[in-house]
Design a protein around this motif. Sequence first.
Motif, PDB file in Angstrom:
ATOM      1  N   VAL A  68       0.793  -1.225   0.000  1.00  0.00           N
ATOM      2  CA  VAL A  68       0.000   0.000   0.000  1.00  0.00           C
ATOM      3  C   VAL A  68       0.832   1.286   0.000  1.00  0.00           C
ATOM      4  CG1 VAL A  68      -1.764   1.310   1.246  1.00  0.00           C
ATOM      5  CG2 VAL A  68      -1.959  -1.179   1.046  1.00  0.00           C
ATOM      6  N   PRO A  69       1.846   1.435   0.873  1.00  0.00           N
ATOM      7  CA  PRO A  69       2.588   2.708   0.901  1.00  0.00           C
ATOM      8  C   PRO A  69       3.245   3.074  -0.426  1.00  0.00           C
ATOM      9  CG  PRO A  69       3.034   1.440   2.878  1.00  0.00           C
ATOM     10  CD  PRO A  69       2.294   0.530   1.939  1.00  0.00           C
ATOM     11  N   ASN A  70       3.731   2.082  -1.161  1.00  0.00           N
ATOM     12  CA  ASN A  70       4.440   2.349  -2.418  1.00  0.00           C
ATOM     13  C   ASN A  70       3.581   2.119  -3.654  1.00  0.00           C
ATOM     14  OD1 ASN A  70       6.622   2.743  -0.746  1.00  0.00           O
ATOM     15  ND2 ASN A  70       7.535   0.743  -1.147  1.00  0.00           N
ATOM     16  N   GLN A  71       2.384   1.556  -3.450  1.00  0.00           N
ATOM     17  CA  GLN A  71       1.513   1.158  -4.560  1.00  0.00           C
ATOM     18  C   GLN A  71       2.281   0.288  -5.553  1.00  0.00           C
ATOM     19  OE1 GLN A  71      -0.132   4.881  -6.056  1.00  0.00           O
ATOM     20  NE2 GLN A  71      -1.846   4.733  -4.634  1.00  0.00           N
TER      21      GLN A  71
ATOM     22  N   ASN B 102      10.193  -3.516  -1.357  1.00  0.00           N
ATOM     23  CA  ASN B 102       9.344  -2.655  -0.533  1.00  0.00           C
ATOM     24  C   ASN B 102       9.872  -2.482   0.887  1.00  0.00           C
ATOM     25  OD1 ASN B 102       6.997  -1.974  -2.330  1.00  0.00           O
ATOM     26  ND2 ASN B 102       6.886  -4.206  -2.434  1.00  0.00           N
ATOM     27  N   GLY B 103      11.001  -3.105   1.179  1.00  0.00           N
ATOM     28  CA  GLY B 103      11.647  -2.896   2.472  1.00  0.00           C
ATOM     29  C   GLY B 103      10.898  -3.458   3.656  1.00  0.00           C
ATOM     30  N   LEU B 104      10.185  -4.576   3.474  1.00  0.00           N
ATOM     31  CA  LEU B 104       9.507  -5.197   4.609  1.00  0.00           C
ATOM     32  C   LEU B 104      10.559  -5.690   5.598  1.00  0.00           C
ATOM     33  CD1 LEU B 104       7.229  -5.097   2.464  1.00  0.00           C
ATOM     34  CD2 LEU B 104       6.367  -7.225   3.454  1.00  0.00           C
ATOM     35  N   GLU B 105      10.378  -5.360   6.870  1.00  0.00           N
ATOM     36  CA  GLU B 105      11.397  -5.618   7.881  1.00  0.00           C
ATOM     37  C   GLU B 105      11.026  -6.786   8.784  1.00  0.00           C
ATOM     38  OE1 GLU B 105      12.850  -2.087   9.919  1.00  0.00           O
ATOM     39  OE2 GLU B 105      11.796  -0.842   8.450  1.00  0.00           O
TER      40      GLU B 105
ATOM     41  N   PHE C  67      -3.696  -6.810  -0.591  1.00  0.00           N
ATOM     42  CA  PHE C  67      -3.037  -5.577  -0.165  1.00  0.00           C
ATOM     43  C   PHE C  67      -2.262  -5.814   1.131  1.00  0.00           C
ATOM     44  CE2 PHE C  67      -6.424  -4.108  -2.915  1.00  0.00           C
ATOM     45  CZ  PHE C  67      -5.817  -3.093  -3.637  1.00  0.00           C
ATOM     46  N   VAL C  68      -1.003  -5.379   1.131  1.00  0.00           N
ATOM     47  CA  VAL C  68      -0.126  -5.540   2.291  1.00  0.00           C
ATOM     48  C   VAL C  68       0.220  -4.165   2.841  1.00  0.00           C
ATOM     49  CG1 VAL C  68       2.081  -6.438   3.119  1.00  0.00           C
ATOM     50  CG2 VAL C  68       0.832  -7.652   1.316  1.00  0.00           C
ATOM     51  N   ASN C  69       0.169  -4.034   4.159  1.00  0.00           N
ATOM     52  CA  ASN C  69       0.482  -2.750   4.781  1.00  0.00           C
ATOM     53  C   ASN C  69       1.108  -2.992   6.143  1.00  0.00           C
ATOM     54  OD1 ASN C  69       0.682  -0.009   5.061  1.00  0.00           O
ATOM     55  ND2 ASN C  69      -1.518   0.377   5.223  1.00  0.00           N
ATOM     56  N   GLN C  70       2.006  -2.107   6.551  1.00  0.00           N
ATOM     57  CA  GLN C  70       2.592  -2.232   7.882  1.00  0.00           C
ATOM     58  C   GLN C  70       1.567  -1.806   8.912  1.00  0.00           C
ATOM     59  OE1 GLN C  70       6.481  -0.488   8.411  1.00  0.00           O
ATOM     60  NE2 GLN C  70       6.238  -0.369  10.626  1.00  0.00           N
ATOM     61  N   MET C  71       1.491  -2.549  10.024  1.00  0.00           N
ATOM     62  CA  MET C  71       0.535  -2.231  11.068  1.00  0.00           C
ATOM     63  C   MET C  71       0.835  -0.870  11.672  1.00  0.00           C
ATOM     64  SD  MET C  71      -1.565  -4.706  11.104  1.00  0.00           S
ATOM     65  CE  MET C  71      -2.424  -4.477  12.651  1.00  0.00           C
ATOM     66  N   VAL C  72      -0.228  -0.109  11.950  1.00  0.00           N
ATOM     67  CA  VAL C  72      -0.091   1.227  12.518  1.00  0.00           C
ATOM     68  C   VAL C  72      -0.262   1.140  14.019  1.00  0.00           C
ATOM     69  CG1 VAL C  72      -1.030   3.558  12.585  1.00  0.00           C
ATOM     70  CG2 VAL C  72      -0.972   2.296  10.430  1.00  0.00           C
ATOM     71  N   ILE C  73       0.735   1.610  14.761  1.00  0.00           N
ATOM     72  CA  ILE C  73       0.676   1.596  16.219  1.00  0.00           C
ATOM     73  C   ILE C  73       0.500   3.020  16.714  1.00  0.00           C
ATOM     74  CG2 ILE C  73       1.898   1.052  18.346  1.00  0.00           C
ATOM     75  CD1 ILE C  73       3.351  -1.133  16.884  1.00  0.00           C
ATOM     76  N   ASN C  74      -0.599   3.254  17.426  1.00  0.00           N
ATOM     77  CA  ASN C  74      -0.862   4.576  17.982  1.00  0.00           C
ATOM     78  C   ASN C  74      -0.261   4.663  19.369  1.00  0.00           C
ATOM     79  OD1 ASN C  74      -2.476   5.266  15.720  1.00  0.00           O
ATOM     80  ND2 ASN C  74      -4.175   4.091  16.621  1.00  0.00           N
TER      81      ASN C  74
END
Length: 232
Positions: A172-175, A202-205, A222-229
């Motif tokens: 998702v971030p890079n489409q 895509n630099g998945l860590e 769709f793959v996206n890094q989890m968002v931590i608030n």
Amino acid sequence: MESIPRNSFFKAMINENFSQEIQLPPVFVRLHTEILPVKAKLRTSLGETWNVKLEKRSDNRYFFTGGWNKFVKYFGIQFGEFVMFTLSGNSIFDVTVFGINQCERKIDSSDSHLHEEQDMNGEEAGNITKSTSPLYVEILMKLHNKSRVHLRKEFSIATGLINQEKVVVEYVPNQSRHVIVLKRGEGRTDMTKGWYSFRKSNGLEYGKVYSFEFKPKKNVLFVNQMVINKRN
């Protein structure tokens, strides 16, 4: 050949609900009934401990339940792997994980950072954006995810990927989109050829959690890094 100590037991992660609960072998229970705790601690090779409920059910059956699912998720224990538990006294079980290659799988520091995000009460340091959709799953990137990723059976069935040979995956971030080959066998569905390039470009860590959400109308995963608030 050296035998396994009587205070140890193996469990194969082959039941569909292995990530939710694990039954202790009846023979092990008979040998140690008098000292089995209500609340146990699982200790990794890093020396960290995780609180897990040891639940007694009918017919003197014991299960690791509450807390076990978090342990499995954080350390990426997967279907087909083996786990050895050794009762070390004081309610502590030392845990050793063996991969599907039958060799011990070390838990490295990139795994433990998720555990370190918990506060002293065992609560997470932030809220992670999640979905309850069966077309959604979260995966912790491990070292063994370098060239392939295992998709859970329930997710594979719900998305229909269990019947596909390939899938389009977008970060998702890079489409950025890649076509990745799906390989099946022994109840598994893995993303294989193409995954390495997708992960690297895509630099998945390793040590970070990513969401995988399938959109049927677009036929794209769709793959996206989890968002931590973070807490204020």
